[in-house]
Design a protein around this motif. Sequence first.
Motif, mmCIF file in Angstrom:
data_model
loop_
_atom_site.group_PDB
_atom_site.id
_atom_site.type_symbol
_atom_site.label_atom_id
_atom_site.label_comp_id
_atom_site.label_asym_id
_atom_site.label_seq_id
_atom_site.Cartn_x
_atom_site.Cartn_y
_atom_site.Cartn_z
ATOM 1 N N PRO A 285 48.783 5.001 9.669
ATOM 2 C CA PRO A 285 49.556 6.125 10.221
ATOM 3 C C PRO A 285 48.734 7.051 11.115
ATOM 4 O O PRO A 285 49.253 7.584 12.112
ATOM 5 C CB PRO A 285 50.054 6.869 8.971
ATOM 6 C CG PRO A 285 49.217 6.377 7.846
ATOM 7 C CD PRO A 285 48.805 5.000 8.189
ATOM 8 N N ILE A 286 47.445 7.248 10.783
ATOM 9 C CA ILE A 286 46.596 8.096 11.631
ATOM 10 C C ILE A 286 46.451 7.485 13.018
ATOM 11 O O ILE A 286 46.601 8.152 14.047
ATOM 12 C CB ILE A 286 45.210 8.307 10.984
ATOM 13 C CG1 ILE A 286 45.337 9.225 9.752
ATOM 14 C CG2 ILE A 286 44.225 8.903 11.985
ATOM 15 C CD1 ILE A 286 44.055 9.352 8.958
ATOM 16 N N MET A 287 46.173 6.163 13.030
ATOM 17 C CA MET A 287 45.988 5.490 14.312
ATOM 18 C C MET A 287 47.290 5.406 15.099
ATOM 19 O O MET A 287 47.285 5.481 16.332
ATOM 20 C CB MET A 287 45.409 4.090 14.081
ATOM 21 C CG MET A 287 44.001 4.081 13.512
ATOM 22 S SD MET A 287 42.856 5.039 14.502
ATOM 23 C CE MET A 287 42.961 4.193 16.064
ATOM 24 N N MET A 288 48.407 5.261 14.393
ATOM 25 C CA MET A 288 49.707 5.240 15.087
ATOM 26 C C MET A 288 49.992 6.595 15.750
ATOM 27 O O MET A 288 50.485 6.654 16.874
ATOM 28 C CB MET A 288 50.827 4.895 14.101
ATOM 29 C CG MET A 288 50.879 3.427 13.716
ATOM 30 S SD MET A 288 52.270 3.053 12.626
ATOM 31 C CE MET A 288 53.645 3.413 13.706
ATOM 32 N N GLY A 291 47.761 6.862 18.673
ATOM 33 C CA GLY A 291 48.241 5.925 19.684
ATOM 34 C C GLY A 291 49.470 6.437 20.409
ATOM 35 O O GLY A 291 49.603 6.288 21.640
ATOM 36 N N ASN A 292 50.370 7.072 19.663
ATOM 37 C CA ASN A 292 51.592 7.612 20.282
ATOM 38 C C ASN A 292 51.272 8.748 21.256
ATOM 39 O O ASN A 292 51.932 8.903 22.296
ATOM 40 C CB ASN A 292 52.555 8.107 19.206
ATOM 41 C CG ASN A 292 53.201 6.951 18.449
ATOM 42 O OD1 ASN A 292 53.325 5.848 18.998
ATOM 43 N ND2 ASN A 292 53.602 7.187 17.215
ATOM 44 N N TYR A 295 50.259 7.010 24.332
ATOM 45 C CA TYR A 295 51.419 6.470 25.070
ATOM 46 C C TYR A 295 52.086 7.551 25.920
ATOM 47 O O TYR A 295 52.434 7.344 27.092
ATOM 48 C CB TYR A 295 52.460 5.903 24.099
ATOM 49 C CG TYR A 295 52.064 4.608 23.438
ATOM 50 C CD1 TYR A 295 51.265 3.677 24.088
ATOM 51 C CD2 TYR A 295 52.516 4.313 22.163
ATOM 52 C CE1 TYR A 295 50.910 2.494 23.483
ATOM 53 C CE2 TYR A 295 52.166 3.125 21.534
ATOM 54 C CZ TYR A 295 51.358 2.220 22.190
ATOM 55 O OH TYR A 295 51.014 1.054 21.602
ATOM 56 N N ALA A 296 52.275 8.715 25.302
ATOM 57 C CA ALA A 296 52.967 9.808 25.997
ATOM 58 C C ALA A 296 52.203 10.241 27.245
ATOM 59 O O ALA A 296 52.791 10.429 28.338
ATOM 60 C CB ALA A 296 53.153 10.995 25.052
ATOM 61 N N CYS A 297 50.889 10.372 27.091
ATOM 62 C CA CYS A 297 50.062 10.793 28.226
ATOM 63 C C CYS A 297 50.062 9.736 29.334
ATOM 64 O O CYS A 297 50.150 10.059 30.534
ATOM 65 C CB CYS A 297 48.635 11.074 27.771
ATOM 66 S SG CYS A 297 48.483 12.478 26.642
ATOM 67 N N VAL A 298 49.951 8.468 28.921
ATOM 68 C CA VAL A 298 49.918 7.367 29.901
ATOM 69 C C VAL A 298 51.249 7.264 30.628
ATOM 70 O O VAL A 298 51.309 7.071 31.862
ATOM 71 C CB VAL A 298 49.560 6.040 29.203
ATOM 72 C CG1 VAL A 298 49.872 4.850 30.114
ATOM 73 C CG2 VAL A 298 48.097 6.030 28.806
ATOM 74 N N ALA A 299 52.364 7.369 29.902
ATOM 75 C CA ALA A 299 53.693 7.264 30.521
ATOM 76 C C ALA A 299 53.911 8.373 31.536
ATOM 77 O O ALA A 299 54.441 8.143 32.647
ATOM 78 C CB ALA A 299 54.772 7.309 29.442
ATOM 79 N N LEU A 300 53.492 9.582 31.196
ATOM 80 C CA LEU A 300 53.652 10.722 32.110
ATOM 81 C C LEU A 300 52.811 10.524 33.366
ATOM 82 O O LEU A 300 53.300 10.687 34.507
ATOM 83 C CB LEU A 300 53.252 12.012 31.392
ATOM 84 C CG LEU A 300 53.328 13.300 32.215
ATOM 85 C CD1 LEU A 300 54.767 13.561 32.686
ATOM 86 C CD2 LEU A 300 52.804 14.483 31.415
ATOM 87 N N THR A 301 51.558 10.165 33.188
ATOM 88 C CA THR A 301 50.667 9.965 34.338
ATOM 89 C C THR A 301 51.129 8.790 35.192
ATOM 90 O O THR A 301 51.128 8.855 36.437
ATOM 91 C CB THR A 301 49.221 9.727 33.845
ATOM 92 O OG1 THR A 301 48.837 10.782 32.978
ATOM 93 C CG2 THR A 301 48.267 9.656 35.024
ATOM 94 N N PHE A 326 44.901 -1.827 23.190
ATOM 95 C CA PHE A 326 43.616 -1.138 23.086
ATOM 96 C C PHE A 326 43.482 -0.427 21.746
ATOM 97 O O PHE A 326 42.406 -0.392 21.150
ATOM 98 C CB PHE A 326 43.486 -0.141 24.244
ATOM 99 C CG PHE A 326 42.116 0.428 24.391
ATOM 100 C CD1 PHE A 326 41.067 -0.347 24.838
ATOM 101 C CD2 PHE A 326 41.862 1.758 24.084
ATOM 102 C CE1 PHE A 326 39.791 0.174 24.976
ATOM 103 C CE2 PHE A 326 40.607 2.296 24.211
ATOM 104 C CZ PHE A 326 39.561 1.507 24.672
ATOM 105 N N THR A 327 44.575 0.189 21.288
ATOM 106 C CA THR A 327 44.524 0.891 19.992
ATOM 107 C C THR A 327 44.597 -0.076 18.812
ATOM 108 O O THR A 327 44.076 0.220 17.736
ATOM 109 C CB THR A 327 45.677 1.898 19.893
ATOM 110 O OG1 THR A 327 46.924 1.208 20.091
ATOM 111 C CG2 THR A 327 45.532 3.000 20.927
#
Length: 617
Positions: A285-288, A291-292, A295-301, A326-327
């Motif tokens: 759960p920590i890694m998820m 990771g999320n 995802y949010a930062c990558v999707a926005l950029t 990667f994660t």
Amino acid sequence: MSNEMNQQPRKRGPMGRMGRGMQPGEKPKDLKKSIKQLAQYIGKYKIAIFIVMICAACSTVFNVAGPKILGKATTVLSEGLMEKIRGTGSIDFARIGTILLFVLGLYLMSALFSFIQGWIMTGVTQKVCYQLRKEISEKINRMPMKYFESRTYGEVLSRITNDVDTLGQGLNQSITTIITSVATLIGVLIMMLSISPLMTLIALVILPISMGLIGLVTKKSQKFFRAQQEYLGHINGQVEEVYGGHLVIKAFNREKDTIEEFEKTNNILYDSAWKSQFLSGMMQPIMMFVGNLGYACVALTGGLLAIKNVITIGDIQAFIQYVKNFTQPIQQIAQVINMVQSMSAASERVFEFLNEEEEDQTTENPADIETVTGAVTFDHVQFGYNPDQIIIHDFCAKVKPGQKIAIVGPTGAGKTTMVKLLMRYYDVNSGAILLDDHNIRDFNRRELRDAFGMVLQDTWLFKGSIMENIRYGRLDATDEEVIAAAKAARAHHFIQTLPGGYQMELNEDASNVSQGQKQLLTIARAILADNKILILDEATSSVDTRTEIEIQKAMDNLMKGRTSFVIAHRLSTIRDADLILVMKDGDIIEQGNHEELLAKNGFYANLYNSQFEDIVA
């Protein structure tokens, strides 16, 4: 066997077990040393490990290349849709189909190399586990008796079963996972940089956060994995002890106390197990969560860069897949770290056992055991299980070949201890024991013990036929020789009355025959072995008077021409002994034959007459 068998002091824990359990919170004693020793075992399979690394690399390359090529299909599809909307073209399904078939081929090749990698690694792991179990089994035969008298059977068995299994499972999964995960990380990083260095930088920000959280959880969980593995061994020992003595427990109504003791140990195991598993389970759960965020930062950029036509929509899709890829290896590495901790704790216990003190099995220029006639001399023998607690003070006796020597005395006098010294289960502190004028230290231990045949009060039979149990005394004996030995031990008649006769299968604890019958079978085994020196430790204590007389006749014939040491509490059975050694508090206080000792009217006479007082009264 007499009580002096257990005179060696022990560190006792609950229910008399060895109190050496690790307290929760204790860390591995020498983790680096255990890993180094384990690496030596794995090093024997360098070629196989190298092939595994090649397969892992190939599997990773094919797997990592897939998302970027698949992204091209998305780009072709999106461009086709835009052209169709504008009315300037259509979707190129043929090109999309070609790309998809190519990607399918990549994933199939990746799966093939992954399968080969797993198949080879499983073989290596099982060979390492096989070698460890073999070495443990061989090690047991080289270890001194004092080790096993200070530990429970279950604790030793736990090293062979639970610890080796834990080590094997961890080894199989950890090596392949580490290789694949590291290769995937490198490959994914390269592919991400080829798409967008800026988005890669944003994705990499999650790494220190992930590693920091992993390090924190690992530090907390490490101590609990060690405690879990340690107390699993204690649980096994307790279950084995209770199962073996359940009749005694019921007879004394100790069920409640036994359960309480079990619950104490089980609670410690439960406490360490749930904490280690809980902390291990927090990794995902920590890694998820981290990771999320990525995802949010990558999707926005990615959306902003696509609007500016810096990258394509397919590149965004591929990059998002790479972020996930990667994660994922980071999560796998985090899980492997927990697995490695458990594996290291298990390997530490295994290598700790393999590094235990051993008996000297061989001697330079050993004396020839084949020429031994049976003359035994005890020359001022002094011994104590602990050097500061001497229990045999000054034992002196001279035994001629072929003599029948009886050793008598009250419980705890040291009778069985002298037998252990004679067999070199322990070495004397001072003085010497001579066999045909050779110090017994001059013989190889195994050859020395080949000269002795033993029948103990505590019978030992294994799961197998009666024929196999008797033949254990001499494995090359024919069926006729086994039957002849059974007849000499007065066991032939009762064996014939059993279903299957000599082929009847004894169960695990031989409870499908009586205690007296078990004793007869062990005597038959000793007769078949035909050793030069016999040791009989309360050999007839478990049989009735009539059977005892029959066995005594067989023993008299067996002992003719052989040096025999007889430990007996029923003094009526040793009246015909050539020499009786009367022991008290570790010393010989009287010696002579039966008539001479009675004439002295000393300790032996009182001991002998006390057995008949009730009858006279």
